[in-house]
Design a protein around this motif. Structure first.
Motif, PDB file in Angstrom:
ATOM      1  N   SER A 172      22.925  34.499  60.071  1.00 15.37           N
ATOM      2  CA  SER A 172      22.022  35.215  60.975  1.00 15.37           C
ATOM      3  C   SER A 172      22.586  36.565  61.389  1.00 15.37           C
ATOM      4  O   SER A 172      21.848  37.456  61.823  1.00 15.37           O
ATOM      5  CB  SER A 172      21.753  34.374  62.224  1.00 15.37           C
ATOM      6  OG  SER A 172      22.906  34.318  63.070  1.00 15.37           O
ATOM      7  N   GLY A 173      23.913  36.720  61.290  1.00 21.28           N
ATOM      8  CA  GLY A 173      24.545  37.975  61.675  1.00 21.28           C
ATOM      9  C   GLY A 173      24.984  38.016  63.124  1.00 21.28           C
ATOM     10  O   GLY A 173      25.652  38.957  63.552  1.00 21.28           O
ATOM     11  N   ASP A 174      24.608  37.001  63.915  1.00 20.49           N
ATOM     12  CA  ASP A 174      24.974  36.973  65.332  1.00 20.49           C
ATOM     13  C   ASP A 174      26.255  36.198  65.585  1.00 20.49           C
ATOM     14  O   ASP A 174      26.717  36.115  66.722  1.00 20.49           O
ATOM     15  CB  ASP A 174      23.843  36.342  66.153  1.00 20.49           C
ATOM     16  CG  ASP A 174      22.574  37.181  66.121  1.00 20.49           C
ATOM     17  OD1 ASP A 174      22.703  38.416  66.041  1.00 20.49           O
ATOM     18  OD2 ASP A 174      21.478  36.614  66.186  1.00 20.49           O
ATOM     19  N   VAL A 175      26.817  35.583  64.562  1.00 18.24           N
ATOM     20  CA  VAL A 175      28.011  34.742  64.709  1.00 18.24           C
ATOM     21  C   VAL A 175      29.221  35.460  64.142  1.00 18.24           C
ATOM     22  O   VAL A 175      29.201  35.930  62.998  1.00 18.24           O
ATOM     23  CB  VAL A 175      27.809  33.391  63.996  1.00 18.24           C
ATOM     24  CG1 VAL A 175      29.136  32.686  63.787  1.00 18.24           C
ATOM     25  CG2 VAL A 175      26.868  32.509  64.808  1.00 18.24           C
ATOM     26  N   HIS A 176      30.284  35.555  64.937  1.00 13.03           N
ATOM     27  CA  HIS A 176      31.510  36.205  64.489  1.00 13.03           C
ATOM     28  C   HIS A 176      32.737  35.327  64.705  1.00 13.03           C
ATOM     29  O   HIS A 176      33.799  35.617  64.163  1.00 13.03           O
ATOM     30  CB  HIS A 176      31.695  37.533  65.220  1.00 13.03           C
ATOM     31  CG  HIS A 176      30.562  38.486  65.015  1.00 13.03           C
ATOM     32  ND1 HIS A 176      30.422  39.231  63.875  1.00 13.03           N
ATOM     33  CD2 HIS A 176      29.495  38.783  65.795  1.00 13.03           C
ATOM     34  CE1 HIS A 176      29.323  39.976  63.963  1.00 13.03           C
ATOM     35  NE2 HIS A 176      28.748  39.715  65.119  1.00 13.03           N
TER      36      HIS A 176
END
Length: 535
Positions: free
Chosen positions: A446-450
């Motif tokens: 999703s791109g929101d998890v780092h």
């Protein structure tokens, strides 16, 4: 330096900030939210998960009680998938004043809060572990809520209406400019922790929704460039630390409240697969620096024993604390001695009127239950500042969600039903919370998890009895595989050295960064385990 222009900048990715973002976007404003870590990293992700009926405040704070029951009914309509309709009991134990129940009933009637007294037989039929010496039991419409899911739903709704969210963007200072003899807030200088780069965001209005950190944000106004001079934006926060403990199993299915003046250790909330008892209320000087003391853990255990005999001998899973964003205007140098003496109603500060500083609004205080109302009144003030009139619709339109088919509200068996339907038994990454590989991969993509902590907040990974003992290793492996050379697991500031190692393409750096993510995740889990191991 990257420069971004927007109409409204919202600072803070908790319940209030995400609620403000959604409301702004639905009213047609161009809005950006910045959060220094992940969504709900602050107080929103660190409370007991109670959707108040308002009964807790019906005697002492009737205004807060009325706001709670009104918002309780609205939130049940617009986000049922984030709410478990557990109901609530107020019980009179042998240690409580028997006469307080009558005062509570009268207060609930005055605040239009549904309340009915049930027999002890009925109470014990529904909750057999409760103390049989409880003398009275009142039923109210309390509920359990998933604050993580709710924040993400608000952000998703905001994005549908054109809003932007920038997590891992820490505000370094508010930007100001001169307009004649006045100083005006015109945006913020942020630091992108992922890419180790400064970002300037210019806005017509800045909304400070940083909760217990509102005072720190206000103190950054002006300061370090030739065109910026120091402003007087003093926001007196009185952060109140609340310590909670999770029991390793779901010992109640109903929210249990002691029927007394609000105090420590008098709420027991069913939260997914566990139960949470809370809370203490201790003032702290800094919302970023506080600890959990042995006496707080012992107090929670002792108070829990009064509600459920044998509570002290049950397995406690972890302890943690959140910091309430309590605001108190310092009038004539007088302050309340105790955090519980400060109202739970919220405060909306117009800094143009209060401090002669246009361009800045602060919303703080309140409860999670009233976040939507807080957001609505904040955006009403934004409209006034920009000389426009746009009606609020957040109470009318349901939030996007992924609820269980055939169920209005969230229910505990939702994940198991899905796993059985998809025959995904062998695909579990977290057996405790029934998190599948597909869900972990989707969260990362999703791109929101780092970090692994981000996955934990999104999916409840590691929140069950093993506290990440098994699932952390599996999730770290997936994080490494999905990183594509390290981008997904690089760039977060190292918590020990303070340095930032930018994303790179070689596998060794990916391994190092994955191990750092694993270490940080397990250390965060250990922080919660350590207090309950004392003694």
């Amino acid at each position: 330096m990257q420069k971004i222009q927007t109409e409204i900048l919202v600072i803070g990715g908790g319940a209030t900030g995400t609620g403000v973002l959604r409301d702004l976007a639905m009213r047609g404003f161009d809005a950006i939210l910045v959060e220094k870590r992940d969504l709900t990293h602050g107080t929103t992700g660190r409370f007991h998960g109670l959707l108040h009926s308002g009964a807790r405040y019906a005697v002492k704070d009737p205004n807060a009680a009325q706001a709670c029951i009104q918002e309780n009914q609205i939130l049940r309509r617009i986000m049922p998938a984030c709410i478990e309709d557990s109901g609530g009991f107020f019980v009179v134990t042998p240690w409580d004043d028997p006469g307080y129940a009558d005062s509570l009933i009268a207060g609930c009637h005055n605040a239009a809060i549904p309340v009915v007294e049930i027999s002890n037989t009925q109470m014990l039929t529904e909750e057999p572990l409760l103390n049989p010496k409880i003398s009275r039991c009142l039923r109210v419409p309390d509920a359990a809520v998933d604050s993580f899911a709710a924040a993400h739903a608000n952000v998703a709704s905001g994005r549908e209406h054109g809003a932007r969210t920038l997590t891992y963007h820490e505000v370094l200072r508010l930007l100001t400019t001169e307009e004649g003899s006045d100083k005006k807030v015109v945006g913020a200088l942020c630091h992108d922790l992922i890419h180790d780069a400064d970002v300037t965001i210019h806005a017509d209005v800045v909304v400070n929704a940083a909760g217990a950190w509102c005072g720190k944000i206000g103190a950054t106004a002006g300061g370090s460039t030739q065109n910026d001079s120091a402003l007087s934006v003093n926001i007196t926060m009185r952060p109140g630390k609340g310590t909670m403990i999770a029991v390793s199993q779901r010992i109640v299915n109903t929210v249990i409240n002691r029927c007394r003046v609000p105090s420590d250790g008098d709420i027991l909330v069913p939260a997914h697969t566990v139960s949470i008892i809370g809370t203490t209320d201790e003032q702290v000087a800094d919302p970023d620096h506080f600890g959990i003391q042995p006496w707080e853990v012992q107090l929670m255990l002792a108070e829990g024993e009064k509600i459920i005999p044998g509570f002290e001998q049950m397995r406690m899973l972890r302890a943690w604390a959140g910091v309430r964003p309590l605001y108190e205007e310092n009038l004539h140098g007088q302050q309340q001695d105790q955090s519980r003496d400060i109202t739970r109603s919220f405060t909306l500060l117009d800094h143009e009127k209060r401090d002669n500083v246009p361009g800045l609004i602060t919303i703080t205080g309140g409860k999670w239950t009233t976040y939507r109302k807080m957001a609505a009144e904040t955006v009403d003030l934004v409209c006034k500042k920009l000389n426009t009139q746009r009606e609020c619709r957040t109470h009318l339109e349901e939030l996007p969600h992924q609820g269980a088919a055939g169920h209005k509200y969230h229910h505990l068996g939702h994940r198991l039903e899905r796993i059985e339907a998809e025959k995904a038994y062998g695909d579990l990454i977290c057996e405790c919370e029934l998190v599948t590989r597909a869900e972990v991969e989707a969260a990362i993509k999703s791109g929101d998890v780092h970090t692994l902590d981000d996955i934990q907040r999104d999916l409840r990974l590691g929140m069950g009895p093993c506290q990440g003992g098994y699932c952390s290793l599996r999730a770290a492996g997936i994080l490494y595989q999905e990183s594509g050379g390290g981008d997904r697991v690089s760039g977060i500031r190292d918590q020990e050295t303070g340095s930032v190692d930018r994303a790179g393409g070689d596998g060794r750096r990916s391994v190092i960064k994955t191990n750092v993510a694993l270490r940080d995740f397990l250390e965060e889990r250990w922080k919660g385990l350590l207090p309950v191991l004392w003694g």
